[in-house]
Design an enzyme around this catalytic site. Structure first.
Site, mmCIF file in Angstrom:
data_model
loop_
_atom_site.group_PDB
_atom_site.id
_atom_site.type_symbol
_atom_site.label_atom_id
_atom_site.label_comp_id
_atom_site.label_asym_id
_atom_site.label_seq_id
_atom_site.Cartn_x
_atom_site.Cartn_y
_atom_site.Cartn_z
ATOM 1 C CB THR A 126 29.983 -24.766 -2.971
ATOM 2 O OG1 THR A 126 30.728 -24.965 -1.532
ATOM 3 C CG2 THR A 126 30.618 -25.524 -3.973
ATOM 4 C CG ASP A 127 32.741 -21.933 0.730
ATOM 5 O OD1 ASP A 127 32.195 -23.255 0.408
ATOM 6 O OD2 ASP A 127 32.800 -21.502 2.016
ATOM 7 C CD GLU A 128 32.230 -27.959 0.323
ATOM 8 O OE1 GLU A 128 32.676 -29.010 -0.074
ATOM 9 O OE2 GLU A 128 31.076 -28.031 0.771
ATOM 10 C CE1 TYR A 150 28.180 -29.729 -4.245
ATOM 11 C CE2 TYR A 150 29.718 -29.248 -2.574
ATOM 12 C CZ TYR A 150 28.665 -28.871 -3.304
ATOM 13 O OH TYR A 150 28.176 -27.417 -3.018
ATOM 14 C CE LYS A 154 27.421 -26.222 -7.622
ATOM 15 N NZ LYS A 154 26.164 -25.981 -8.181
#
Length: 325
Positions: A126-128, A150, A154
């Protein structure tokens, strides 16, 4: 005929990609390994469950015995790891499952991939992991600054994938995607939650003042992007997946409200999420250089998505009742 192992294939993104692979690549068999947690739903794949090139195996990627059995029985040439805990709100309430799946589960898959030998391992991320950015875009070289349990979990999995490439020469590729939307998305996520609430005549819960910004891509475009990376991407590289469609949560909400012919009276402004990232935006020029571009506008895709939820109430209503949404 080669076999691709897709983990987490009963979820939103995985199920859409399985359907895409079976349609676009008749030279591949697909094995779907999924633990069927609350977000894993075999109804997502009911239309292809009898396809002779598709096999479902129920199991958790943290279970070494199950993972080993899958590799021994099916000899996958490619592993694409969608399996993850992904909902930020749930990670804030209970981080443990996120760490187990996103870190330990990734480790278990990497160990099996190393032991049995594969052509390619693709990590779905994810870009997060990059954190929040006030202006500009994250590139593939941007440092990791995760702000939620989260995104931290990741990031941990991503670091393991990189380490297995550097240490063991495992043929890996990492992907960092912006937000994905479309059919079969679990109705805790913002677009299906808002659409299904409005179908039921309920208000939509909007965090804070709605000024936080996100980049979005439609699931079919995402599948095309991932397919491009799979077959044209370079081993050891990272690829951002984005569409360039960046919009505030309030703007997105207003578009959904307009599709139902209602206004801001249907917004329920709720207390902001803890550690809420301000803005995500990814530079996806590296992906575009491989030949990818979205097939339609995101406004068109949003309309298609809303219509899907309007006509598929039998799919999402039981999920909302079970999840108490």
């Amino acid at each position: 005929m080669k076999t691709v192992l897709i983990t987490g294939g009963a979820g939103f993104m995985g199920s859409n990609f399985i359907r895409y692979v079976l349609t676009k690549h008749p030279d591949y068999k697909v094995v779907n390994l999924d633990a069927l947690t609350y977000a894993g739903n075999l109804e997502n794949l009911r239309d292809i469950e009898n396809n002779e090139r598709y096999t479902f195996v129920e199991g958790d990627i943290t279970d070494e015995k199950i993972v080993q059995t899958v590799f021994e029985d099916h000899s996958p040439a490619v592993v694409i790891n969608f399996a993850a805990e992904t909902h930020v709100d749930r990670s804030i309430l209970g981080p443990k499952h996120f760490i187990l799946t996103d870190v330990l589960g990734t480790y278990t898959l990497l160990e099996a991939a190393k032991k049995y030998g594969i052509e390619r391992y693709i990590q779905i991320s994810t870009d997060e992991v990059y954190g929040s950015i006030k202006e500009g875009e994250f590139t593939e070289e941007s440092p990791f600054q995760p702000n939620s349990p989260y995104s931290a979990s990741k990031a941990g999995g991503d670091h393991l994938v990189r380490a297995y490439f550097k240490t063991y020469d495992l043929p890996v590729i990492r992907t960092h995607s912006c937000n994905v939307f479309g059919p079969y998305q679990f109705p805790e996520k913002v677009i299906p939650l808002f659409a299904t609430n409005l179908i039921e005549g309920e208000k939509v819960p909007l965090y804070g003042d709605g000024s936080n910004q996100r980049e979005w891509i439609f699931t079919e475009d995402y599948c095309q992007a991932l397919d491009t990376i799979w077959h044209k991407g370079e081993i050891g590289e990272i690829y951002n997946i984005g569409s360039g469609w960046r919009i505030s949560n309030l703007e997105l909400t207003n578009k959904i409200l307009a599709a139902f012919g209602v206004g801001e009276e249907m917004i329920d402004y709720v207390e902001d999420r803890l550690g809420h990232d301000w803005r995500y935006a990814v530079d996806s020029k590296k992906l575009q250089a491989l030949g990818f571009k979205p097939m339609k506008t995101m406004d068109e895709r949003l309309t298609e998505t809303i219509e899907w939820y309007k006509t598929n109430t039998q799919w999402w209503k039981p999920l909302k009742i079970k999840a108490k949404l």
